[in-house]
Design a protein around this motif. Structure first.
Motif, PDB file in Angstrom:
ATOM      1  N   LEU A 138      -6.803  -7.438  -9.135  1.00  0.00           N
ATOM      2  CA  LEU A 138      -6.597  -9.041  -8.246  1.00  0.00           C
ATOM      3  C   LEU A 138      -5.340  -9.640  -9.277  1.00  0.00           C
ATOM      4  N   GLY A 139      -5.584  -9.871 -10.828  1.00  0.00           N
ATOM      5  CA  GLY A 139      -5.028 -10.138 -11.907  1.00  0.00           C
ATOM      6  C   GLY A 139      -3.473  -8.737 -11.969  1.00  0.00           C
ATOM      7  N   ALA A 140      -3.835  -7.967 -11.531  1.00  0.00           N
ATOM      8  CA  ALA A 140      -3.425  -6.671 -12.095  1.00  0.00           C
ATOM      9  C   ALA A 140      -1.855  -6.212 -11.160  1.00  0.00           C
ATOM     10  N   LEU A 141      -2.484  -6.405  -9.745  1.00  0.00           N
ATOM     11  CA  LEU A 141      -1.241  -7.120  -8.430  1.00  0.00           C
ATOM     12  C   LEU A 141      -0.991  -7.687  -8.775  1.00  0.00           C
ATOM     13  N   ASN A 142      -1.123  -9.162  -9.179  1.00  0.00           N
ATOM     14  CA  ASN A 142      -0.737 -10.336  -8.917  1.00  0.00           C
ATOM     15  C   ASN A 142       0.998  -9.879 -10.358  1.00  0.00           C
ATOM     16  N   ALA A 143       0.340  -8.968 -11.450  1.00  0.00           N
ATOM     17  CA  ALA A 143       1.660  -9.305 -12.338  1.00  0.00           C
ATOM     18  C   ALA A 143       2.183  -8.649 -11.401  1.00  0.00           C
ATOM     19  N   PHE A 144       1.874  -7.199 -10.685  1.00  0.00           N
ATOM     20  CA  PHE A 144       3.034  -6.549  -9.953  1.00  0.00           C
ATOM     21  C   PHE A 144       4.472  -6.782  -9.206  1.00  0.00           C
ATOM     22  N   VAL A 145       3.102  -7.685  -9.012  1.00  0.00           N
ATOM     23  CA  VAL A 145       4.395  -8.057  -7.932  1.00  0.00           C
ATOM     24  C   VAL A 145       5.390  -9.143  -8.452  1.00  0.00           C
ATOM     25  N   CYS A 184       1.080  -5.138  -1.574  1.00  0.00           N
ATOM     26  CA  CYS A 184       0.341  -6.139  -2.511  1.00  0.00           C
ATOM     27  C   CYS A 184       0.927  -8.083  -1.641  1.00  0.00           C
ATOM     28  N   ARG A 185       2.084  -7.833  -1.290  1.00  0.00           N
ATOM     29  CA  ARG A 185       2.125  -8.843  -0.613  1.00  0.00           C
ATOM     30  C   ARG A 185       1.354  -9.498   0.869  1.00  0.00           C
ATOM     31  N   ARG A 186       0.984  -8.558   1.765  1.00  0.00           N
ATOM     32  CA  ARG A 186       0.515  -8.864   2.588  1.00  0.00           C
ATOM     33  C   ARG A 186      -1.021  -9.323   2.655  1.00  0.00           C
ATOM     34  N   ILE A 187      -1.313  -8.762   1.174  1.00  0.00           N
ATOM     35  CA  ILE A 187      -3.403  -8.643   0.531  1.00  0.00           C
ATOM     36  C   ILE A 187      -3.063 -10.680  -0.006  1.00  0.00           C
ATOM     37  N   PHE A 188      -2.130 -10.550  -1.113  1.00  0.00           N
ATOM     38  CA  PHE A 188      -2.476 -12.357  -1.158  1.00  0.00           C
ATOM     39  C   PHE A 188      -1.708 -13.143   0.004  1.00  0.00           C
ATOM     40  N   GLU A 211      -4.022 -16.457   0.648  1.00  0.00           N
ATOM     41  CA  GLU A 211      -3.274 -17.673   0.957  1.00  0.00           C
ATOM     42  C   GLU A 211      -4.404 -18.012   2.289  1.00  0.00           C
ATOM     43  N   ALA A 212      -4.507 -17.807   3.263  1.00  0.00           N
ATOM     44  CA  ALA A 212      -4.590 -17.840   5.039  1.00  0.00           C
ATOM     45  C   ALA A 212      -5.758 -18.153   4.129  1.00  0.00           C
ATOM     46  N   ALA A 213      -6.161 -17.508   4.039  1.00  0.00           N
ATOM     47  CA  ALA A 213      -8.237 -17.566   3.744  1.00  0.00           C
ATOM     48  C   ALA A 213      -8.701 -18.990   3.100  1.00  0.00           C
ATOM     49  N   GLU A 214      -7.540 -19.444   1.576  1.00  0.00           N
ATOM     50  CA  GLU A 214      -7.542 -20.256   1.453  1.00  0.00           C
ATOM     51  C   GLU A 214      -7.403 -21.209   2.405  1.00  0.00           C
ATOM     52  N   ALA A 215      -6.119 -21.653   3.099  1.00  0.00           N
ATOM     53  CA  ALA A 215      -6.182 -22.679   3.556  1.00  0.00           C
ATOM     54  C   ALA A 215      -6.794 -23.024   4.358  1.00  0.00           C
TER      55      ALA A 215
END
Length: 306
Positions: A4-11, A69-73, A77-81
């Protein structure tokens, strides 16, 4: 989490078109961003960026991957909300196992449903020893001491057994004054559904357990029929007090040998051990402890089941 950290860095790098800008937003060094993306490319066996000394641009594969990746994040966010919302208001399905006497607990359960209308109650009535975790129950209510190190438990009330019959029955057959007198009476017995055995009557004589060979007039694996038969004058039944409060109050059932019975049993609620209780389970546990046996006012503390 590394993925997830690598995906975030990529995005971040893809949207900023810069490893340096992405590093600033993430609070790491540009080389750390570059290495994370390089490892991601190696794992995927695909090139995500065209790199030059002045800028980075997405490859066609990188463009496609960015949308994923945008869909994943967005889902994260939806799960956290959703979790934040559940903390604010108890809601969702609550699967609860109750003993066969559970129908007699329904006034408290219906009061809970009115208090928390967004909690969906799924009730399972059984006297067997359920596996709370494997069978997917949120909570289980049972009598006695139940041990499972994977569970939390809380005492929610005590109950007292009573030997009861109708006034008309005692007028016809006399009133027993000692446990041995029950041999001459019609006895209505409860059979445990899980074992098929008759539930023993907790008779005492001079402070010690009394063994009496009781007659068997009728047997039921549920308590409601025993209550009905006792009210109809068909015999004496041994019943927990919370099941016959109305009948005792109205005088349709009368108790005998009150000082010659073991006086106390317990009901407990059990649930899977967790550091954080969901709001729906927390309010259910607290509501049951406060309201299920109000006459005794017993509410224990949370503890590991022994």
């Amino acid at each position: 989490m590394d993925s997830l950290g690598a995906l975030n860095a990529f995005v971040q790098a893809a949207e900023a078109r810069s490893f340096t800008e992405a590093a600033t937003q993430l609070g790491v060094s540009p080389s750390a961003v570059g290495k994370a993306i390089a490892r991601l490319e190696e794992r995927l066996s695909v090139r995500l960026f065209h790199r030059s000394t002045r800028s980075v641009t997405l490859t066609p594969e990188g463009t496609l991957f960015l949308e994923r990746c945008r869909r994943i994040f967005c889902e994260v966010e939806a799960a956290e909300a959703e979790l934040v919302q559940t903390k604010e208001a108890p809601r969702g399905k609550l699967r609860v196992s109750l003993p066969m006497a559970g129908m007699l607990l329904m006034p408290t359960l219906t009061a809970f449903m009115r208090a928390y209308p967004e909690v969906e109650i799924d009730l399972d009535f059984s006297d067997r020893m359920v596996d709370v975790i494997e069978e997917g129950f949120d909570a289980v209510i049972r009598s006695g001491e139940l041990g499972d190190s994977r569970l939390m438990t809380r005492q929610i009330g005590t109950f007292h057994p009573y030997l009861v019959a109708s006034p008309a029955y005692f007028e016809r057959h006399g009133t027993p004054t000692a446990p041995r007198d029950l041999k001459q009476h019609h006895c209505l017995h409860h059979r445990f559904p899980s074992t098929g055995k008759l539930e023993p009557w907790p008779l005492m004589d001079g402070g010690t357990a009394a063994s009496v060979d009781l007659p068997v007039t009728a047997v039921s694996n549920a308590l409601d029929p025993l209550i009905h038969m006792a009210e109809e004058g068909l015999g004496i039944a041994c019943l927990p007090d919370f099941t016959i409060r109305r009948q005792m109050r109205e005088g349709t059932l009368v108790a005998v040998l009150e000082n010659q019975l073991r006086r106390c049993g317990t009901y407990r609620i059990l649930w899977p051990s967790s550091r954080h209780l969901s709001p729906k389970l927390r309010v259910f546990v607290d509501f049951m402890a406060a309201n299920l046996f109000p006459a005794h006012g017993v509410a224990g503390t949370d503890s590991g089941a022994a």
